[in-house]
Design a protein around this motif. Structure first.
Motif, PDB file in Angstrom:
ATOM      1  N   ILE A  12       0.741  -0.995  -0.086  1.00  9.14           N
ATOM      2  CA  ILE A  12       0.094   0.008   0.064  1.00  9.14           C
ATOM      3  C   ILE A  12       0.936   1.226  -0.009  1.00  9.14           C
ATOM      4  O   ILE A  12       1.674   1.362   0.991  1.00  9.14           O
ATOM      5  CB  ILE A  12      -0.784  -0.166   1.127  1.00  9.14           C
ATOM      6  CG1 ILE A  12      -1.676  -1.313   1.295  1.00  9.14           C
ATOM      7  CG2 ILE A  12      -1.958   1.346   1.251  1.00  9.14           C
ATOM      8  CD1 ILE A  12      -2.563  -1.304   2.776  1.00  9.14           C
ATOM      9  N   CYS A  13       0.631   2.131  -1.075  1.00 13.79           N
ATOM     10  CA  CYS A  13       1.548   3.273  -1.113  1.00 13.79           C
ATOM     11  C   CYS A  13       0.601   4.636  -1.297  1.00 13.79           C
ATOM     12  O   CYS A  13      -0.517   4.506  -1.662  1.00 13.79           O
ATOM     13  CB  CYS A  13       2.551   3.167  -1.924  1.00 13.79           C
ATOM     14  SG  CYS A  13       2.145   3.082  -3.696  1.00 13.79           S
ATOM     15  N   LYS A  14       1.405   5.696  -1.027  1.00  9.81           N
ATOM     16  CA  LYS A  14       0.514   7.092  -1.196  1.00  9.81           C
ATOM     17  C   LYS A  14       0.837   7.233  -2.630  1.00  9.81           C
ATOM     18  O   LYS A  14       1.801   7.166  -3.246  1.00  9.81           O
ATOM     19  CB  LYS A  14       1.182   7.935  -0.017  1.00  9.81           C
ATOM     20  CG  LYS A  14       0.926   7.742   1.412  1.00  9.81           C
ATOM     21  CD  LYS A  14       1.468   8.949   2.127  1.00  9.81           C
ATOM     22  CE  LYS A  14       1.178   9.011   3.634  1.00  9.81           C
ATOM     23  NZ  LYS A  14       1.766   9.791   4.380  1.00  9.81           N
ATOM     24  N   SER A  15      -0.291   8.062  -3.316  1.00 16.01           N
ATOM     25  CA  SER A  15      -0.246   8.627  -4.615  1.00 16.01           C
ATOM     26  C   SER A  15       1.104   9.509  -4.845  1.00 16.01           C
ATOM     27  O   SER A  15       1.449  10.174  -3.925  1.00 16.01           O
ATOM     28  CB  SER A  15      -1.409   9.248  -4.610  1.00 16.01           C
ATOM     29  OG  SER A  15      -1.665   9.596  -5.929  1.00 16.01           O
ATOM     30  N   GLY A  16       1.791   9.449  -5.639  1.00 17.29           N
ATOM     31  CA  GLY A  16       3.023  10.104  -5.902  1.00 17.29           C
ATOM     32  C   GLY A  16       4.288   9.367  -5.557  1.00 17.29           C
ATOM     33  O   GLY A  16       5.398   9.667  -6.385  1.00 17.29           O
ATOM     34  N   THR A  17       3.882   8.519  -4.982  1.00 17.99           N
ATOM     35  CA  THR A  17       5.385   7.464  -4.674  1.00 17.99           C
ATOM     36  C   THR A  17       5.809   6.392  -5.587  1.00 17.99           C
ATOM     37  O   THR A  17       4.924   6.405  -6.520  1.00 17.99           O
ATOM     38  CB  THR A  17       5.204   6.891  -3.286  1.00 17.99           C
ATOM     39  OG1 THR A  17       4.021   6.060  -3.016  1.00 17.99           O
ATOM     40  CG2 THR A  17       4.952   8.177  -2.044  1.00 17.99           C
ATOM     41  N   SER A  18       6.901   5.896  -5.679  1.00 20.98           N
ATOM     42  CA  SER A  18       7.130   4.827  -6.190  1.00 20.98           C
ATOM     43  C   SER A  18       7.332   3.503  -5.561  1.00 20.98           C
ATOM     44  O   SER A  18       7.738   3.538  -4.655  1.00 20.98           O
ATOM     45  CB  SER A  18       8.653   5.292  -6.999  1.00 20.98           C
ATOM     46  OG  SER A  18       8.473   6.134  -7.832  1.00 20.98           O
ATOM     47  N   LYS A  55      17.010  -4.036 -23.057  1.00 24.97           N
ATOM     48  CA  LYS A  55      15.825  -3.211 -22.510  1.00 24.97           C
ATOM     49  C   LYS A  55      14.708  -4.173 -22.863  1.00 24.97           C
ATOM     50  O   LYS A  55      14.361  -4.869 -23.660  1.00 24.97           O
ATOM     51  CB  LYS A  55      15.989  -2.033 -23.486  1.00 24.97           C
ATOM     52  CG  LYS A  55      17.166  -1.110 -23.289  1.00 24.97           C
ATOM     53  CD  LYS A  55      16.770   0.553 -24.042  1.00 24.97           C
ATOM     54  CE  LYS A  55      17.978   1.279 -23.559  1.00 24.97           C
ATOM     55  NZ  LYS A  55      17.701   2.551 -24.311  1.00 24.97           N
ATOM     56  N   ALA A  56      13.783  -3.880 -21.917  1.00 23.78           N
ATOM     57  CA  ALA A  56      12.387  -4.401 -22.092  1.00 23.78           C
ATOM     58  C   ALA A  56      11.485  -3.978 -23.291  1.00 23.78           C
ATOM     59  O   ALA A  56      11.574  -2.826 -23.747  1.00 23.78           O
ATOM     60  CB  ALA A  56      11.549  -4.080 -20.720  1.00 23.78           C
ATOM     61  N   PHE A  67       6.338   2.718 -15.978  1.00 28.76           N
ATOM     62  CA  PHE A  67       6.506   1.382 -15.417  1.00 28.76           C
ATOM     63  C   PHE A  67       8.107   1.036 -15.979  1.00 28.76           C
ATOM     64  O   PHE A  67       8.417   0.176 -17.145  1.00 28.76           O
ATOM     65  CB  PHE A  67       5.517   0.269 -15.988  1.00 28.76           C
ATOM     66  CG  PHE A  67       4.040   0.488 -15.658  1.00 28.76           C
ATOM     67  CD1 PHE A  67       3.133   1.382 -16.505  1.00 28.76           C
ATOM     68  CD2 PHE A  67       3.580   0.206 -14.375  1.00 28.76           C
ATOM     69  CE1 PHE A  67       1.973   1.604 -16.047  1.00 28.76           C
ATOM     70  CE2 PHE A  67       2.267   0.494 -14.055  1.00 28.76           C
ATOM     71  CZ  PHE A  67       1.450   1.231 -14.873  1.00 28.76           C
ATOM     72  N   LEU A  68       8.897   1.073 -15.067  1.00 27.47           N
ATOM     73  CA  LEU A  68      10.527   0.682 -15.472  1.00 27.47           C
ATOM     74  C   LEU A  68      10.573  -0.642 -15.060  1.00 27.47           C
ATOM     75  O   LEU A  68      10.480  -1.152 -13.916  1.00 27.47           O
ATOM     76  CB  LEU A  68      11.320   1.604 -14.412  1.00 27.47           C
ATOM     77  CG  LEU A  68      11.121   3.235 -14.726  1.00 27.47           C
ATOM     78  CD1 LEU A  68      11.871   4.047 -13.664  1.00 27.47           C
ATOM     79  CD2 LEU A  68      11.450   3.717 -16.038  1.00 27.47           C
ATOM     80  N   LEU A  79      10.186  -4.617 -11.612  1.00 27.53           N
ATOM     81  CA  LEU A  79       9.238  -3.386 -12.067  1.00 27.53           C
ATOM     82  C   LEU A  79       9.117  -2.448 -11.335  1.00 27.53           C
ATOM     83  O   LEU A  79       8.366  -2.785  -9.930  1.00 27.53           O
ATOM     84  CB  LEU A  79       7.982  -4.375 -12.314  1.00 27.53           C
ATOM     85  CG  LEU A  79       6.629  -3.445 -12.488  1.00 27.53           C
ATOM     86  CD1 LEU A  79       6.817  -2.637 -13.877  1.00 27.53           C
ATOM     87  CD2 LEU A  79       5.206  -4.195 -12.444  1.00 27.53           C
ATOM     88  N   THR A  80       9.203  -1.164 -11.494  1.00 28.82           N
ATOM     89  CA  THR A  80       8.939   0.060 -10.619  1.00 28.82           C
ATOM     90  C   THR A  80       7.929   0.739 -11.018  1.00 28.82           C
ATOM     91  O   THR A  80       7.999   1.223 -12.447  1.00 28.82           O
ATOM     92  CB  THR A  80      10.394   0.829 -10.511  1.00 28.82           C
ATOM     93  OG1 THR A  80      11.395   0.165 -10.103  1.00 28.82           O
ATOM     94  CG2 THR A  80      10.122   1.917  -9.429  1.00 28.82           C
TER      95      THR A  80
END
Lengths: 116, 109
Positions: A12-18, A55-56, A67-68, A79-80
């Motif tokens: 679970i993460c906050k909007s704007g984070t990676s 590279k993907a 989506f890195l 996947l980041t």
């Protein structure tokens, strides 16, 4: 049989984070890894295919800057999800395929991402 | 440990019926999925069972018995395009997916 793990299993993460999701092949060398996104009771949507050391290849409509994907070794792909938004909340699944496994893909257990 | 068992390969004749079995042992149960995967393509959702019984959807039906840890996928009026791998997948109590290795179905004319 071949085993693929994912970490974390849920985040679970906050909007704007990676958020970074790891996919590991535990007992074989994965020359190719696939990242999918799953919506409830829907088919898996292929996001990208990555070959070790290169590279993907992203599917049409998938933002590569958002989506890195890194496939730095034969047992690990990451996947980041950058600057995550609530609409990125989903179930992300990876699969891996090695030379010895032929065309067979082995799937990970999935990572459930919730962006608040 | 968690385990899904399904046959590695099955062969059937065009127009016939085939049943693909799946047995599972998992830590908890939140539903069972069947996916179809053609070579080089992403898995396609076929069915989802969470309650005991038979779910019918056109030529495909899926059955679940939670007490027996057993499911099957029934394909009727087989067509050549049904040649694919069929994946049995269970969602455990932590909402993690446990994947079977898949059953490769070969359809012969």
């Amino acid at each position: 049989g071949a085993v693929v793990s994912q970490h974390p299993s849920r985040v679970i993460c906050k909007s704007g984070t990676s958020v970074k999701i790891e996919c590991r092949s535990l007992d074989f060398q994965a020359t190719t890894m696939f990242w999918y996104r799953q919506f409830p009771k829907k088919s898996l949507m292929l996001m990208a295919t990555s070959n070790e050391g290169s590279k993907a290849t992203y599917e049409q409509g998938v933002e590569k800057d958002k989506f890195l994907i890194n496939h730095a070794s034969l047992t690990l792909s990451t996947l980041t999800v950058t600057s995550a938004h609530p609409e990125d909340s989903s179930f992300y699944i990876c699969s891996a395929r090695g030379l010895a496994e032929g065309e067979t893909q082995y799937f990970g257990p999935g990572t459930r991402l919730l962006v608040l | 440990g968690q385990n899904i068992d399904q046959p590695t390969e099955m062969t059937a004749t065009e127009g016939a019926i085939v049943q693909i079995n799946c047995t599972y042992q998992t830590s908890g149960f939140n539903g069972l999925f069947w996916y179809q995967q053609h070579a080089g393509e992403a898995p396609t959702f076929l069915s989802y069972n969470v309650l005991d019984g038979l779910e019918e959807k056109g030529r495909f039906s899926s059955f679940l018995s939670r007490s027996k840890g057993y499911s099957y996928l029934l394909l009727k009026e087989l067509q050549m395009k049904d040649s694919a791998s069929y994946l049995c997948v269970v969602m455990d109590s932590n909402y993690q997916l446990i994947w079977g290795a898949g059953t490769k179905l070969i359809i012969k004319p």
